[in-house]
Scaffold this motif. Structure first.
Motif, PDB file in Angstrom:
ATOM      1  N   VAL A   1      42.417  32.835   2.109  1.00 21.19           N
ATOM      2  CA  VAL A   1      41.396  32.483   1.128  1.00 21.19           C
ATOM      3  C   VAL A   1      41.718  33.119  -0.228  1.00 21.19           C
ATOM      4  CG1 VAL A   1      39.608  32.253   2.889  1.00 21.19           C
ATOM      5  CG2 VAL A   1      39.895  34.431   1.687  1.00 21.19           C
ATOM      6  N   VAL A   2      41.185  32.515  -1.272  1.00 23.96           N
ATOM      7  CA  VAL A   2      41.281  33.040  -2.633  1.00 23.96           C
ATOM      8  C   VAL A   2      39.869  33.373  -3.081  1.00 23.96           C
ATOM      9  CG1 VAL A   2      42.025  32.608  -5.001  1.00 23.96           C
ATOM     10  CG2 VAL A   2      43.286  31.599  -3.087  1.00 23.96           C
ATOM     11  N   GLU A   3      39.709  34.521  -3.712  1.00 21.95           N
ATOM     12  CA  GLU A   3      38.380  34.940  -4.139  1.00 21.95           C
ATOM     13  C   GLU A   3      38.162  34.648  -5.622  1.00 21.95           C
ATOM     14  OE1 GLU A   3      37.141  38.419  -1.002  1.00 21.95           O
ATOM     15  OE2 GLU A   3      37.813  39.040  -3.007  1.00 21.95           O
ATOM     16  N   LEU A   4      37.028  34.039  -5.900  1.00 20.77           N
ATOM     17  CA  LEU A   4      36.632  33.709  -7.264  1.00 20.77           C
ATOM     18  C   LEU A   4      35.276  34.330  -7.577  1.00 20.77           C
ATOM     19  CD1 LEU A   4      37.529  29.908  -7.483  1.00 20.77           C
ATOM     20  CD2 LEU A   4      38.702  31.780  -8.644  1.00 20.77           C
ATOM     21  N   ILE A   5      34.972  34.364  -8.844  1.00 17.06           N
ATOM     22  CA  ILE A   5      33.633  34.726  -9.300  1.00 17.06           C
ATOM     23  C   ILE A   5      33.074  33.525 -10.055  1.00 17.06           C
ATOM     24  CG2 ILE A   5      34.551  35.812 -11.392  1.00 17.06           C
ATOM     25  CD1 ILE A   5      32.190  37.717 -11.344  1.00 17.06           C
TER      26      ILE A   5
ATOM     27  N   LEU B   1      33.738  30.946 -14.735  1.00 15.02           N
ATOM     28  CA  LEU B   1      34.552  30.899 -13.524  1.00 15.02           C
ATOM     29  C   LEU B   1      35.744  31.817 -13.731  1.00 15.02           C
ATOM     30  CD1 LEU B   1      35.275  29.546 -10.760  1.00 15.02           C
ATOM     31  CD2 LEU B   1      36.508  27.815 -12.093  1.00 15.02           C
ATOM     32  N   GLY B   2      36.053  32.639 -12.721  1.00 15.96           N
ATOM     33  CA  GLY B   2      37.174  33.552 -12.880  1.00 15.96           C
ATOM     34  C   GLY B   2      37.683  34.084 -11.565  1.00 15.96           C
TER      35      GLY B   2
ATOM     36  N   LEU C   1      38.920  25.335 -13.807  1.00 14.98           N
ATOM     37  CA  LEU C   1      39.765  25.889 -12.750  1.00 14.98           C
ATOM     38  C   LEU C   1      41.235  25.835 -13.157  1.00 14.98           C
ATOM     39  CD1 LEU C   1      39.600  27.064  -9.881  1.00 14.98           C
ATOM     40  CD2 LEU C   1      39.834  24.740  -9.005  1.00 14.98           C
ATOM     41  N   GLY C   2      41.643  24.743 -13.793  1.00 17.75           N
ATOM     42  CA  GLY C   2      43.035  24.601 -14.208  1.00 17.75           C
ATOM     43  C   GLY C   2      43.448  25.562 -15.295  1.00 17.75           C
ATOM     44  N   ARG C   3      42.493  26.080 -16.072  1.00 16.58           N
ATOM     45  CA  ARG C   3      42.817  27.011 -17.154  1.00 16.58           C
ATOM     46  C   ARG C   3      42.968  28.447 -16.685  1.00 16.58           C
ATOM     47  NH1 ARG C   3      37.879  25.513 -20.464  1.00 16.58           N
ATOM     48  NH2 ARG C   3      38.143  27.580 -21.371  1.00 16.58           N
ATOM     49  N   LEU C   4      42.572  28.740 -15.448  1.00 15.08           N
ATOM     50  CA  LEU C   4      42.721  30.103 -14.931  1.00 15.08           C
ATOM     51  C   LEU C   4      44.192  30.432 -14.680  1.00 15.08           C
ATOM     52  CD1 LEU C   4      39.812  30.259 -12.320  1.00 15.08           C
ATOM     53  CD2 LEU C   4      39.866  31.319 -14.583  1.00 15.08           C
TER      54      LEU C   4
ATOM     55  N   ALA D   1      43.986  25.280  -1.102  1.00 18.62           N
ATOM     56  CA  ALA D   1      42.550  25.530  -1.006  1.00 18.62           C
ATOM     57  C   ALA D   1      41.770  24.263  -1.333  1.00 18.62           C
ATOM     58  CB  ALA D   1      42.153  26.653  -1.957  1.00 18.62           C
ATOM     59  N   ASP D   2      40.530  24.245  -0.921  1.00 21.07           N
ATOM     60  CA  ASP D   2      39.650  23.109  -1.157  1.00 21.07           C
ATOM     61  C   ASP D   2      39.093  23.196  -2.579  1.00 21.07           C
ATOM     62  OD1 ASP D   2      37.824  21.096  -1.184  1.00 21.07           O
ATOM     63  OD2 ASP D   2      36.667  21.790   0.548  1.00 21.07           O
ATOM     64  N   ILE D   3      39.815  22.621  -3.530  1.00 18.43           N
ATOM     65  CA  ILE D   3      39.433  22.703  -4.934  1.00 18.43           C
ATOM     66  C   ILE D   3      38.109  22.003  -5.195  1.00 18.43           C
ATOM     67  CG2 ILE D   3      40.074  21.904  -7.247  1.00 18.43           C
ATOM     68  CD1 ILE D   3      42.971  22.468  -6.529  1.00 18.43           C
ATOM     69  N   GLU D   4      37.887  20.878  -4.526  1.00 15.77           N
ATOM     70  CA  GLU D   4      36.669  20.124  -4.789  1.00 15.77           C
ATOM     71  C   GLU D   4      35.413  20.901  -4.406  1.00 15.77           C
ATOM     72  OE1 GLU D   4      36.376  17.283  -6.597  1.00 15.77           O
ATOM     73  OE2 GLU D   4      38.472  17.842  -6.943  1.00 15.77           O
ATOM     74  N   SER D   5      35.522  21.787  -3.413  1.00 13.86           N
ATOM     75  CA  SER D   5      34.353  22.598  -3.063  1.00 13.86           C
ATOM     76  C   SER D   5      34.021  23.567  -4.200  1.00 13.86           C
ATOM     77  CB  SER D   5      34.594  23.357  -1.758  1.00 13.86           C
ATOM     78  OG  SER D   5      35.592  24.366  -1.912  1.00 13.86           O
ATOM     79  N   VAL D   6      35.041  24.079  -4.889  1.00 17.16           N
ATOM     80  CA  VAL D   6      34.810  24.949  -6.044  1.00 17.16           C
ATOM     81  C   VAL D   6      34.154  24.153  -7.174  1.00 17.16           C
ATOM     82  CG1 VAL D   6      35.878  26.460  -7.751  1.00 17.16           C
ATOM     83  CG2 VAL D   6      36.791  26.370  -5.426  1.00 17.16           C
TER      84      VAL D   6
END
Length: 727
Positions: free
Chosen positions: A568-572, A587-588, A616-619, A634-639
């Motif tokens: 998993v990848v962790e985001l805020i 988003l970060g 998301l693409g700019r991170l 990862a499931d990008i659409e869920s983000v």
């Protein structure tokens, strides 16, 4: 007694500052070093359009014009009065003017005592005030000039909270061959505001672009609504503002606040409104030169044309750093260029004339024509010696001037922009290009940055912002925030709310381990010892609950399944309602190191799915989501779904000062799970009441008591070792 002006004269709300029928400068001076002289001189320049009166007790005549000792001694009531008297005299002059029926005041004098009360008297009389502390007004359309300094008429409007910054912008514009359509120094904004003045430019005929300098955005939502209006009327806005000095003060309570700065929020507001923030006055004028060119730049594909391989390479690098692309040319186009140049030339992109310009300066025209009409690029960046030939060799002057005119005609013919960096940017050739609507810059980095800024601004159409709001009070505590987010579509692990050990053990039987135990009411659970993870069974839960309850006391606890998925990848995901700029979503990169990485992007809320994907693409961590080094994607659409949901949620609370944070959001191939969430009512906001403060007080007390207990235990252990003779 002067004749009064009819109430309501003029059809526009700010018509008195646009084109007054008469002007009086109170405090006019015969001394060229004084403000009163500059204002008088400028006002008199427009007397073919309006009557101009000079009021002073210090001279019978100024610049050949008779003066009057007071407003009451004039033959008419002026529509607009410029106040340039000592601060203590401003109020008496205003009171006299209001009795006469004056409709507008331009407050030049700064430090006026009781300025707010004075403004209230003015507005109560249905009159208007710009200032006090204004540098003045200029309007090229109506020959209105009541300001310090000279202005060249043109297409750039300047609205500035700082008079001197505004003046610098006007001077830089003049040097760049640009002119000013309207200049307004807003001063104290006790009545007329920046937003008013921006709205007033929407139908201003000669304004092509707008420069805004603002030191604060207390009325930011209305300011950027005005920016949207200007964008719709074809007048792009460039924003200049002060920096990040407030960031520390705003970082106290949530990670999201700590990760964003004031300029991050302004940038987000600019993107949403279709504006562009620039870092310096010089950068603003450079971009404005491209925006007001006869053919403004559109599209990111740029061809670099130079007579030096080194300069061409540097120009290409600058273009790339600005987000532009320097594409390879097709074989056919490359061959056509090569047929016009020496064998040693470079015919790809960048195009290197390799000395052809010295042999025949018209080669610039021929190659630029091939590039602009090809359809393979959107603009041409010409960099190097062109513009200097005539300076260094008089025999080339005529040919260079003729070629400049022919180059300047190409953008209109082919509908694509030409931007020039010239080593002779102060030459007659450069002036010819500027006069024909082609921007010219003294350095290649300035030229490329201006081109990139204009292209970026063109790509920002702006978007309409939802104004739907709720009167519901925001929830308090993790359990309630969790429920709110789940209703919005955010997934959380299974959990139970418990108040005692018996309920905790009952929850163990219903949930799947390992477990997480949380003191639900705490804002920062980790710091206060209000969270325990990795609890494998009922015994571990018993020990954890017993210890936590002993320290923190009664309250709503939560027992939750721990997310132990691999890969998993962790985001805020954070959101806040900024008092001036409105709701924002951030988003970060998340987790415990979020503030270390500071990899975040912020946008005005609400956002749509496309906006969330772009965030998301700019991170910098974005590659982790596409399967970094063999890891599953990862499931990008869920983000995307969660960012949109959080943005809509915070937008509904836009009138309530709140901060909302999911940290971390754990994203894997099977979807996203929020494993902690925090919703704060900022100080003086709803929900920040005695009950909430009591929970915080109890947590702080427990945290300090626990530290004291551990320190005492360590002290007793050291004493026991010393008694036994141990070191």
């Amino acid at each position: 007694m002067p004749t009064a002006v009819p109430a309501g004269a003029g059809t526009h709300p700010l018509s008195v500052f646009r084109d007054p029928a008469s002007v009086a400068v109170v405090g006019a001076s015969a001394n060229p070093a004084k403000w009163g002289h500059w204002l008088a001189r400028g006002a008199l320049a427009g007397r073919d359009r309006r009557s101009v009166h000079l009021v002073t007790r210090g001279a019978d005549e100024i610049l050949g014009t008779p003066t009057a000792p007071s407003l009451a001694d004039l033959g008419e009531v002026p529509e607009l009065v410029a106040l340039c008297v000592p601060a203590a005299q401003v109020a008496p002059v205003v009171d006299q003017a209001l009795e006469l029926g004056v409709r507008g005041f331009l407050g030049i004098t700064a430090g006026v005592p009781g300025a707010a009360a004075l403004a209230a008297r003015i507005t109560a009389a249905r009159a208007r005030l710009i200032g006090p502390g204004s540098l003045g007004l200029f309007d090229a359309d109506t020959s209105l000039h009541i300001a310090w300094g000279d202005f060249r008429p043109g297409g750039l409007a300047v609205v500035s909270q700082s008079g001197q910054v505004g003046s610098e912008l006007a001077q830089l514009a003049r040097r760049a061959g640009l002119g000013i359509s309207r200049f307004v120094s807003v001063g104290g904004q006790h009545d007329v505001t920046m937003a008013d003045l921006l709205e007033d430019l929407a139908d201003h005929e000669s304004t092509e672009a707008v420069a805004l300098y603002a030191e604060g955005f207390d009325d930011g939502q209305r300011i950027f609504d005005a920016v949207r209006l200007l964008r719709r009327t074809g007048k792009p806005v460039l924003v200049l503002t002060a920096g990040d000095s407030e960031a520390g003060a705003r970082a106290a309570r949530s990670h999201t606040s700590a990760l964003t700065s004031p300029t991050d929020l302004v940038d987000a507001a600019c993107r949403a409104a279709g504006a562009l923030r620039v870092p310096t006055p010089a950068a603003l004028v450079d971009v404005a030169a491209c925006l007001t060119a006869r053919v403004p730049p559109r599209g990111r594909r740029v061809a670099v044309l130079s007579d030096s391989g080194g300069q061409g390479a540097l120009a290409a690098d600058c273009a790339h750093r600005g987000g532009l692309t320097v594409p390879r040319l097709s074989p056919a186009l490359s061959a056509a260029i090569g047929a016009r140049l020496p064998d040693s030339s470079g015919t790809d992109n960048p195009v290197d004339l390799a000395g052809a310009g010295e042999q025949d300066v018209s080669s610039y025209r021929d190659v630029a024509r091939l590039l602009l009409r090809s359809g393979e690029v959107d603009s041409v960046l010409l960099s190097g010696y062109f513009g200097r030939y005539g300076l260094d060799s008089a025999v080339l002057t005529d040919a260079e001037q003729r070629t400049a005119g022919e180059l300047a005609a190409l953008p209109q013919r082919y509908g694509r922009a030409l931007v020039v960096h010239s080593m002779g940017s102060d030459s007659d050739t450069a002036a010819r290009l500027r006069g024909d609507g082609v921007p010219v810059f003294p350095t290649v980095d300035a030229a490329a940055a201006a081109l990139a800024g204009a292209v970026e601004l063109d790509a920002r159409p702006g978007r309409r912002m939802s104004r739907t709001v709720t009167d519901d009070a925001p929830p308090r505590g993790y359990w309630e925030t969790r429920a709110l987010l789940m209703r919005a579509g955010v997934a959380f692990p299974e959990a139970r709310r418990v108040h005692n050990l018996r309920q905790a053990l009952a929850a163990v039987a219903e949930l799947r381990g390992p477990y997480v135990l949380k003191a639900s009411w705490l804002e920062h659970k980790t710091e206060a010892g209000g969270v325990r993870i990795g609890l494998g069974d009922a015994t571990a839960v018993t020990d954890a609950f017993t210890a936590m309850h002993r320290r923190l006391g009664d309250g709503p606890y939560v027992l939750e399944e721990q997310d132990v998925r691999d890969g998993v990848v962790e985001l805020i995901v954070g959101a806040r309602c900024d008092p001036g700029l409105g709701p924002m979503v951030t988003l970060g990169a998340g987790g415990t190191r979020a503030e270390l990485h500071r990899d975040v992007v912020t946008e005005c809320a609400p956002v749509f799915a496309g906006d969330a994907r772009a965030m998301l693409g700019r991170l910098r961590c974005a590659p982790l989501f596409s399967g970094w080094r063999g890891a599953p994607a990862a499931d990008i659409e869920s983000v995307v779904h969660i960012v949109v949901a959080v943005s809509r949620l915070v937008a509904r609370y836009r009138d309530q000062p709140i901060e909302l944070e999911i940290n971390p959001l754990r994203v894997g191939p099977g979807g996203s799970l929020a494993v902690d969430a925090l919703l704060l009512a900022t100080p003086d906001g709803p929900g920040h009441d005695a009950d909430h403060a009591d929970h915080a007080h109890r947590a702080d007390h427990a945290h300090r008591a626990d530290r004291a207990h551990r320190a005492d235990r360590a002290h007793r252990a050291r004493r026991a070792r010393r008694e036994q003779g141990e070191p």
